[in-house]
Scaffold this motif. Structure first.
Motif, PDB file in Angstrom:
ATOM      1  N   GLN A 139       8.522   9.300  -1.545  1.00  0.00           N
ATOM      2  CA  GLN A 139       8.040   9.859  -2.806  1.00  0.00           C
ATOM      3  C   GLN A 139       6.814   9.122  -3.358  1.00  0.00           C
ATOM      4  N   SER A 140       6.332   8.110  -2.633  1.00  0.00           N
ATOM      5  CA  SER A 140       5.243   7.296  -3.181  1.00  0.00           C
ATOM      6  C   SER A 140       3.913   8.056  -3.293  1.00  0.00           C
ATOM      7  N   ARG A 141       3.182   7.757  -4.364  1.00  0.00           N
ATOM      8  CA  ARG A 141       1.833   8.320  -4.513  1.00  0.00           C
ATOM      9  C   ARG A 141       0.775   7.221  -4.389  1.00  0.00           C
ATOM     10  N   VAL A 142       1.138   6.161  -3.684  1.00  0.00           N
ATOM     11  CA  VAL A 142       0.198   5.038  -3.592  1.00  0.00           C
ATOM     12  C   VAL A 142      -1.097   5.445  -2.890  1.00  0.00           C
ATOM     13  N   VAL A 143      -1.002   6.372  -1.937  1.00  0.00           N
ATOM     14  CA  VAL A 143      -2.234   6.792  -1.242  1.00  0.00           C
ATOM     15  C   VAL A 143      -3.193   7.466  -2.226  1.00  0.00           C
ATOM     16  N   ARG A 144      -2.635   8.227  -3.183  1.00  0.00           N
ATOM     17  CA  ARG A 144      -3.492   8.851  -4.208  1.00  0.00           C
ATOM     18  C   ARG A 144      -4.207   7.774  -5.032  1.00  0.00           C
ATOM     19  N   VAL A 145      -3.433   6.740  -5.425  1.00  0.00           N
ATOM     20  CA  VAL A 145      -4.014   5.627  -6.187  1.00  0.00           C
ATOM     21  C   VAL A 145      -5.126   4.960  -5.371  1.00  0.00           C
ATOM     22  N   MET A 146      -4.862   4.784  -4.076  1.00  0.00           N
ATOM     23  CA  MET A 146      -5.847   4.137  -3.204  1.00  0.00           C
ATOM     24  C   MET A 146      -7.117   4.995  -3.082  1.00  0.00           C
ATOM     25  N   VAL A 159      -6.747  -1.201   1.148  1.00  0.00           N
ATOM     26  CA  VAL A 159      -5.521  -1.355   1.951  1.00  0.00           C
ATOM     27  C   VAL A 159      -4.321  -1.531   1.029  1.00  0.00           C
ATOM     28  N   ALA A 160      -3.179  -0.955   1.433  1.00  0.00           N
ATOM     29  CA  ALA A 160      -1.930  -1.164   0.697  1.00  0.00           C
ATOM     30  C   ALA A 160      -1.346  -2.499   1.126  1.00  0.00           C
ATOM     31  N   LEU A 161      -0.811  -3.231   0.154  1.00  0.00           N
ATOM     32  CA  LEU A 161      -0.249  -4.556   0.449  1.00  0.00           C
ATOM     33  C   LEU A 161       1.134  -4.675  -0.166  1.00  0.00           C
ATOM     34  N   GLU A 162       2.019  -5.364   0.536  1.00  0.00           N
ATOM     35  CA  GLU A 162       3.349  -5.628  -0.033  1.00  0.00           C
ATOM     36  C   GLU A 162       3.694  -7.095   0.153  1.00  0.00           C
ATOM     37  N   GLU A 163       4.456  -7.605  -0.801  1.00  0.00           N
ATOM     38  CA  GLU A 163       4.936  -8.985  -0.736  1.00  0.00           C
ATOM     39  C   GLU A 163       6.024  -9.051   0.351  1.00  0.00           C
ATOM     40  N   VAL A 164       5.904 -10.009   1.278  1.00  0.00           N
ATOM     41  CA  VAL A 164       6.956 -10.161   2.306  1.00  0.00           C
ATOM     42  C   VAL A 164       7.482 -11.602   2.283  1.00  0.00           C
ATOM     43  N   PRO A 165       8.701 -11.841   2.783  1.00  0.00           N
ATOM     44  CA  PRO A 165       9.212 -13.208   2.841  1.00  0.00           C
ATOM     45  C   PRO A 165       8.329 -14.070   3.748  1.00  0.00           C
ATOM     46  N   LEU A 166       8.218 -15.343   3.402  1.00  0.00           N
ATOM     47  CA  LEU A 166       7.340 -16.265   4.136  1.00  0.00           C
ATOM     48  C   LEU A 166       7.577 -16.226   5.652  1.00  0.00           C
ATOM     49  N   VAL A 205      -0.326  -6.356   4.916  1.00  0.00           N
ATOM     50  CA  VAL A 205      -0.866  -5.004   5.027  1.00  0.00           C
ATOM     51  C   VAL A 205       0.295  -4.045   5.300  1.00  0.00           C
ATOM     52  N   ALA A 206       0.355  -2.952   4.505  1.00  0.00           N
ATOM     53  CA  ALA A 206       1.547  -2.108   4.497  1.00  0.00           C
ATOM     54  C   ALA A 206       1.280  -0.670   4.938  1.00  0.00           C
ATOM     55  N   ALA A 207       0.669  -0.504   6.098  1.00  0.00           N
ATOM     56  CA  ALA A 207       0.668   0.780   6.828  1.00  0.00           C
ATOM     57  C   ALA A 207      -0.154   1.923   6.207  1.00  0.00           C
ATOM     58  N   ARG A 208      -0.879   1.678   5.104  1.00  0.00           N
ATOM     59  CA  ARG A 208      -1.736   2.709   4.510  1.00  0.00           C
ATOM     60  C   ARG A 208      -3.107   2.106   4.213  1.00  0.00           C
ATOM     61  N   TYR A 209      -4.159   2.863   4.550  1.00  0.00           N
ATOM     62  CA  TYR A 209      -5.540   2.403   4.385  1.00  0.00           C
ATOM     63  C   TYR A 209      -6.407   3.589   3.962  1.00  0.00           C
ATOM     64  N   VAL A 210      -7.500   3.321   3.262  1.00  0.00           N
ATOM     65  CA  VAL A 210      -8.551   4.336   3.064  1.00  0.00           C
ATOM     66  C   VAL A 210      -9.857   3.687   3.520  1.00  0.00           C
ATOM     67  N   PHE A 211     -10.641   4.427   4.304  1.00  0.00           N
ATOM     68  CA  PHE A 211     -11.868   3.860   4.869  1.00  0.00           C
ATOM     69  C   PHE A 211     -13.075   4.758   4.665  1.00  0.00           C
ATOM     70  N   LEU A 247     -10.752  -3.585  -1.026  1.00  0.00           N
ATOM     71  CA  LEU A 247      -9.749  -3.775  -2.082  1.00  0.00           C
ATOM     72  C   LEU A 247      -8.340  -3.746  -1.523  1.00  0.00           C
ATOM     73  N   GLY A 248      -7.448  -4.475  -2.187  1.00  0.00           N
ATOM     74  CA  GLY A 248      -6.021  -4.387  -1.890  1.00  0.00           C
ATOM     75  C   GLY A 248      -5.318  -3.728  -3.069  1.00  0.00           C
ATOM     76  N   VAL A 249      -4.355  -2.842  -2.780  1.00  0.00           N
ATOM     77  CA  VAL A 249      -3.522  -2.231  -3.819  1.00  0.00           C
ATOM     78  C   VAL A 249      -2.083  -2.610  -3.508  1.00  0.00           C
ATOM     79  N   ARG A 250      -1.432  -3.264  -4.466  1.00  0.00           N
ATOM     80  CA  ARG A 250      -0.054  -3.723  -4.210  1.00  0.00           C
ATOM     81  C   ARG A 250       0.944  -2.585  -4.369  1.00  0.00           C
ATOM     82  N   LEU A 251       1.921  -2.545  -3.477  1.00  0.00           N
ATOM     83  CA  LEU A 251       3.024  -1.589  -3.629  1.00  0.00           C
ATOM     84  C   LEU A 251       3.953  -2.118  -4.706  1.00  0.00           C
TER      85      LEU A 251
END
Ligand code: G1P
Length: 302
Positions: A139-146, A159-166, A205-211, A247-251
């Protein structure tokens, strides 16, 4: 002109999912009621994508078949009085034009995107990895935001970015923020699968990009990197080194990424989607509760 084109690389062999993905594409694995790649396409359609190019490889024809209009099946459902099931095929009529090309040699994700160049031409485009869904039931609209960020700021990549464990940073492309990491921020660097000793952040990097099409020029000049593959991350890095804006956009938490690249994450995605199923979720939750309670005393795997 707004971004309308998306490239979906689906050529990877899925070796981390053997034997499951031996003779069927990993992108066609079920997660709840749909194959993974259908969620990806529906997410992109909701974000304004109207042309979609799959970069396929050997053994991936099931993906092409899935998005065809199956007139025979539609007729069969009508003839046998199962009209109510036609709704399940409504996705076939989505307002999307499909294109297919092949990555003829497995030279990495960057190379797969470069294979799209002749079809994409000189227009901006989205890249969405076919084995990752964003948000529960996509249901995410992050690509629209990007896309909006891309258009407003004149960036050459978002690029979409997400926080991951170290301990997981070694599995991802990792971002280096220029001045702090707000919701949207500029990148100073990107490192593909850094070693534990050289971790610059835990933003993956979380699997979505705009170029912009400039990425193709960088990809064409990118030498094999991590694991001997032509890495998309290295081409983005080249954009940054040329002084281009990236640019990075956080999920957000509700936009979390579900990836089916290995069994652990595939099982988790299936359970989460099934538990959220409008018809079966409640009963499944009850079943799990009872099963967990019963097996706490006598674990079935021991
Ligand atoms: C790819 C990219 C990596 C990214 C990851 C998840 O890695 O190379 O930068 O973080 O997808 O989107 P792969 O999963 O193909 O190893």
């Amino acid at each position: 002109m707004t971004v309308q084109m998306a490239v979906v690389p689906v050529a990877g062999r899925g070796t981390r999912l053997l034997p499951l993905a031996k003779s069927q594409p990993k992108e066609m694995l079920p997660v709840g009621r749909k194959p993974v790649v259908q969620y990806v396409v529906e997410e992109l359609a909701r974000c304004g994508v109207s042309r979609l190019l799959f970069v396929t490889g050997p053994g991936k024809t099931a993906i092409e078949n899935h998005f065809d209009i199956d007139a025979e099946l539609i007729a069969h459902l009508r003839e046998t009085g199962k009209e109510e099931l036609l709704e399940e095929l409504a996705f076939e009529r989505a307002d999307i034009e499909y294109f297919y090309t092949r990555q003829r040699r497995q030279l990495g994700l960057g190379h797969a995107v470069l294979c799209a160049k002749a079809v994409v031409g000189r227009e901006p485009f989205v890249v969405a990895l076919g084995d990752s869904m964003i948000g529960l039931h996509a249901q995410s609209r992050v690509v629209r935001v990007m896309i909006d960020q891309f258009e407003e700021t004149g960036a050459d990549a978002v690029v979409a970015l997400e926080e991951v464990p170290l301990e997981d940073v070694v599995r991802y492309g990792i971002a280096v923020p220029r001045d702090g990491a707000a919701e949207v921020f500029e990148l100073a660097d990107l490192i593909e699968k850094p070693a534990m000793g050289e971790v610059p952040s835990t933003l993956a990097v979380a699997a979505r990009y705009v170029f912009s099409p400039r990425i193709f020029d960088c990809l064409a000049r990118t030498a094999p990197g991590k694991n001997g593959e032509i890495q998309l991350t290295d081409a983005i890095r080249m954009l940054i080194q040329q002084g281009r804006k990236v640019l990075g956009v956080r999920l957000s938490a509700e936009q979390r990424r579900f990836d089916i690249g290995n069994f652990q994450s595939y099982f988790e995605a299936f359970v989460d989607f099934a538990l959220a199923d409008p018809q079966c979720g409640r009963a499944l939750r009850e079943h799990l509760r009872e099963w967990l309670a019963a097996t706490e005393e006598a674990p079935p795997c021991s």
